[in-house]
Design a protein around this motif. Structure first.
Motif, short mmCIF file in Angstrom:
data_model
loop_
_atom_site.label_atom_id
_atom_site.label_comp_id
_atom_site.label_asym_id
_atom_site.label_seq_id
_atom_site.Cartn_x
_atom_site.Cartn_y
_atom_site.Cartn_z
N ASP A 52 0.80 -1.22 0.00
CA ASP A 52 0.00 0.00 0.00
C ASP A 52 0.83 1.27 0.00
N GLY A 110 -3.74 0.55 -2.95
CA GLY A 110 -2.83 -0.60 -2.93
C GLY A 110 -3.36 -1.78 -3.71
N GLY A 111 -2.64 -2.88 -3.62
CA GLY A 111 -3.08 -4.08 -4.31
C GLY A 111 -2.19 -5.27 -4.01
N VAL A 114 -3.23 -7.84 8.22
CA VAL A 114 -4.27 -6.84 8.03
C VAL A 114 -5.61 -7.41 8.49
N ASP A 174 -8.70 -7.73 7.65
CA ASP A 174 -9.45 -7.58 6.40
C ASP A 174 -10.72 -8.44 6.46
N ARG A 232 -12.07 -10.16 4.34
CA ARG A 232 -12.00 -11.41 3.56
C ARG A 232 -11.25 -12.52 4.28
N ALA A 278 -10.43 -1.88 5.72
CA ALA A 278 -9.52 -2.78 6.46
C ALA A 278 -8.76 -2.04 7.55
N HIS A 291 -6.57 0.33 7.13
CA HIS A 291 -5.93 1.52 6.57
C HIS A 291 -5.94 2.72 7.51
#
Ligand code: BGC
Length: 293
Positions: free
Chosen positions: A127, A169-170, A223, A225, A227, A276, A278
């Motif tokens: 990120d 980000g990715g 993180v 997250d 998911r 998330a 961030h």
């Protein structure tokens, strides 16, 4: 550089326990109360459902095989997997393999399988946190909050999936270094959303490349997250690139295209609500620059 190591003992996850799993209507996590998150706390009734999204099961190149049903032993857990060109090391240390699958190092999430994530174990992202001082239009003076602290701004993008604002980000592609991921994602996620001529975009890209040659690591680790599952989770490296004098990237006006998915310079303050973990990266960045929070 000097990134901050995560203290596992104090970390928990909240977004990784939200009841309805993202991009499903009816996949519900098994309820995990705060105190039952750590694996070493007994939870006899714990029977989490098993869910892996159809997009992952259709075996795209970014996803692993189902390690529970194949006898494939080539996957290198806790190591750099040369065959797949995938980093299966966790930033936070060695994870356990239980019933052939990696176990979430933070604790229970209420769901087994991989959900929307392609990799068993850590799924690595990166990120960029691109910052500038907020300035008065006319005088170019740095704007201060009511306590006299200077206000920092960062480049935020709106995620397509859930419309939440996030860092641009990715995911780290196989074999890719994090610095490459950061630049690639920044141009895919932020620059491509801009309404700017191609010459303008070229200028921005040149400025970005210069700015991105020296960054400060803000975070490296797990993180929280939505998911994440018991067997698959997100990790990231977040880097700050700061245009202190407002001479390069800071000069670019960002406007999103017409569609709802946007990009903008966003004021940093504690009222921010971001995707998330961030928010915590942004807070860390603000503190580093002694900026308003
Ligand atoms: C996002 C990153 C984020 C990571 C973990 C990725 O999909 O692009 O910005 O930090 O997931 O939530």
């Amino acid at each position: 550089m000097g990134g901050r190591a995560v203290r596992l003992t104090t970390m928990t996850h909240i977004k990784a326990r939200i009841e309805v799993y993202p991009r499903t209507d009816d996949v519900k996590r098994f309820k995990v109360p705060d105190e039952k998150v750590p694996w070493n706390v007994k939870y006899q009734e714990y029977e989490p459902p098993d869910y892996t999204a159809p997009s992952v099961l259709s075996k795209p190149p970014w996803a692993d095989p189902d390690v529970r049903t194949t006898n494939d032993t080539s996957i290198k857990w806790n190591d750099y997997d040369k065959a797949a060109n995938v980093n299966r090391r966790s930033h936070i240390g060695e994870y356990k393999i239980v019933d052939k699958t990696p176990r979430n190092p933070i604790g229970r999430t209420g769901l087994r399988g991989r959900g929307l994530l392609g990799r068993w174990g850590p799924n690595h992202a990166a990120d960029p946190i691109v910052t500038r001082w907020k300035r008065q239009n006319k005088t170019n003076e740095v704007v201060k909050d009511k306590d006299g602290q200077p206000v920092l701004q960062f480049i935020a993008v709106q995620r397509r999936d859930n419309k939440e604002w996030a860092l641009p980000g990715g995911m780290v592609d196989p074999g890719e270094s994090v610095t490459v991921t950061i630049r690639r994602e920044f141009s895919e996620e932020a620059l491509n959303k801009l309404e700017a001529s191609s010459t303008e975009k070229k200028k921005i890209e040149t400025a970005v490349n210069a700015l991105f040659s020296k960054g400060d690591e803000i975070y490296r680790g797990y993180v929280d997250d939505p998911r994440n599952t018991d067997n698959s989770w997100m990790e990231t490296i977040a880097m700050n690139f700061h245009d202190d004098h407002g001479k390069s990237v800071a000069n670019f006006k960002l406007h999103a295209g017409d569609d709802a998915v946007g990009v903008q310079w966003m004021d940093i303050s504690k009222t921010l609500k971001l995707y998330a973990s961030h928010e915590s990266f942004i807070k860390e960045t603000a503190q580093k620059h002694a900026a308003s929070w």
